[in-house]
Design a protein around this motif. Structure first.
Motif, short mmCIF file in Angstrom:
data_model
loop_
_atom_site.label_atom_id
_atom_site.label_comp_id
_atom_site.label_asym_id
_atom_site.label_seq_id
_atom_site.Cartn_x
_atom_site.Cartn_y
_atom_site.Cartn_z
N VAL A 165 -60.67 -32.88 21.61
CA VAL A 165 -60.40 -31.46 21.38
C VAL A 165 -60.91 -30.67 22.60
O VAL A 165 -62.10 -30.39 22.70
CB VAL A 165 -61.09 -30.94 20.11
N ARG B 198 -57.60 -26.76 32.17
CA ARG B 198 -56.90 -27.87 31.51
C ARG B 198 -56.75 -29.06 32.43
O ARG B 198 -56.49 -30.18 31.98
CB ARG B 198 -55.52 -27.41 31.03
N HIS C 229 -57.74 -24.45 18.95
CA HIS C 229 -58.65 -25.54 19.28
C HIS C 229 -60.09 -25.27 18.87
O HIS C 229 -60.83 -26.21 18.56
CB HIS C 229 -58.59 -25.85 20.78
N ASP D 199 -54.37 -20.86 20.30
CA ASP D 199 -54.15 -22.31 20.38
C ASP D 199 -54.83 -23.10 19.26
O ASP D 199 -54.51 -24.27 19.03
CB ASP D 199 -54.54 -22.87 21.75
N VAL E 225 -61.53 -27.34 24.69
CA VAL E 225 -61.63 -25.89 24.50
C VAL E 225 -61.71 -25.26 25.88
O VAL E 225 -62.70 -25.48 26.61
CB VAL E 225 -62.86 -25.51 23.66
#
Length: 280
Positions: free
Chosen positions: A224, A214, A118, A116, A226
């Motif tokens: 951002v 998430r 990130h 991803d 993670v």
């Protein structure tokens, strides 16, 4: 929408409907594949089509989602202990179970963060910041302390927000757009960290949130996010992947930081002069 709801909504014919209903009835327990197909009087193609329509990449991905949802349902250490620690289990069996789970969790987490991007983005934001703050409460405070310590070795302007030196009020009273806050929040999510992160983001600073879902409040707040999986075969959520991601984050940040090599060399020189460490 939950996984069972997605499956029921995605079913388009009788075999798919039977599959969806059987999975939903026992979820987050998922029947073994042959038994599921036999009970639903369906074939592998019916299941593949149902899962694809629900946005799930095959039966192994379904089992992974179910395992994750089962883990999220056990919200307290006491609940996890009761579900996972068997009084009559041998120490050897339990050890092997925990080791296998940690290995699988670490592998999947590192693959996910590599895919991803990130962590690289977060490291770049940290390196570019004028001031860097790190915060975490409870168990998450240990991760915050680790990251703050390792970042301080390669760059200036790193501060751990823990109340003993800089407190949350001190941090929030002077937030600049060039500031970065790295916040750690894992269940059971410390309210003080979340409130500080929310205020920091509202004041215009860049928020990097390291968390386990998430759907967590910190992930939603973060510039951002993670995401690190902490599922475990133990009553305690796993720190293994979190520590690995912390190590990856500070390594990438140091590699992007101007003057990191010079600062590390100067620290070594000072440590030797002050005889700070006992060499072996």
């Amino acid at each position: 929408m939950s996984v069972p709801e997605r499956l029921v909504a995605a079913a388009t014919d009788a075999p798919q409907s039977r599959l969806a209903e059987l999975i939903a009835a026992d979820y987050p327990q998922v029947p073994h594949l042959p038994r599921l197909l036999r009970r639903a009087e369906a074939g592998p193609k019916d299941l593949d089509a149902l899962l694809a329509a629900a946005g799930i990449d095959g039966y192994p991905a379904l089992r992974e989602l179910a395992e994750r949802d089962a883990d999220r349902a056990l919200s307290s250490p006491d609940a996890r202990y009761g579900a996972r620690i068997r009084a009559r289990s041998s120490a050897d069996a339990l050890m092997r179970q925990v080791i296998a789970h940690e290995q699988a969790n670490l592998k999947s987490t590192l693959e996910a963060v590599a895919a991803d991007g990130h962590v690289e983005l977060a490291a770049g934001r940290i390196a570019a910041a004028r001031r860097r703050f790190v915060i975490g409460g409870g168990k998450s405070g240990a991760y915050a302390s680790l990251v703050a310590s390792d970042l301080s070795a390669s760059m200036a302007g790193v501060t751990l927000v823990d109340g003993s030196g800089l407190g949350a009020i001190d941090l929030l009273s002077d937030v600049r757009s060039s500031d970065v806050l790295v916040a750690f929040s894992f269940r059971r999510y410390a309210r003080t960290t979340l409130l500080a992160a929310e205020e920091f983001a509202r004041a215009g600073g860049v928020l990097i949130g390291v968390t386990d879902s998430r759907d967590s409040r910190l992930a939603r707040l973060s510039d951002v996010p993670v995401i690190v999986a902490t599922g475990s075969a133990s009553y305690a959520d796993s720190p293994t992947a979190v520590a690995a991601v912390c190590h990856l984050l500070v390594t990438l940040a140091a590699a992007s930081a101007k003057g990191a090599r010079r600062r590390l060399a100067r620290r070594d020189e000072l440590a030797a002069r002050l005889e700070a460490y006992e060499e072996v």
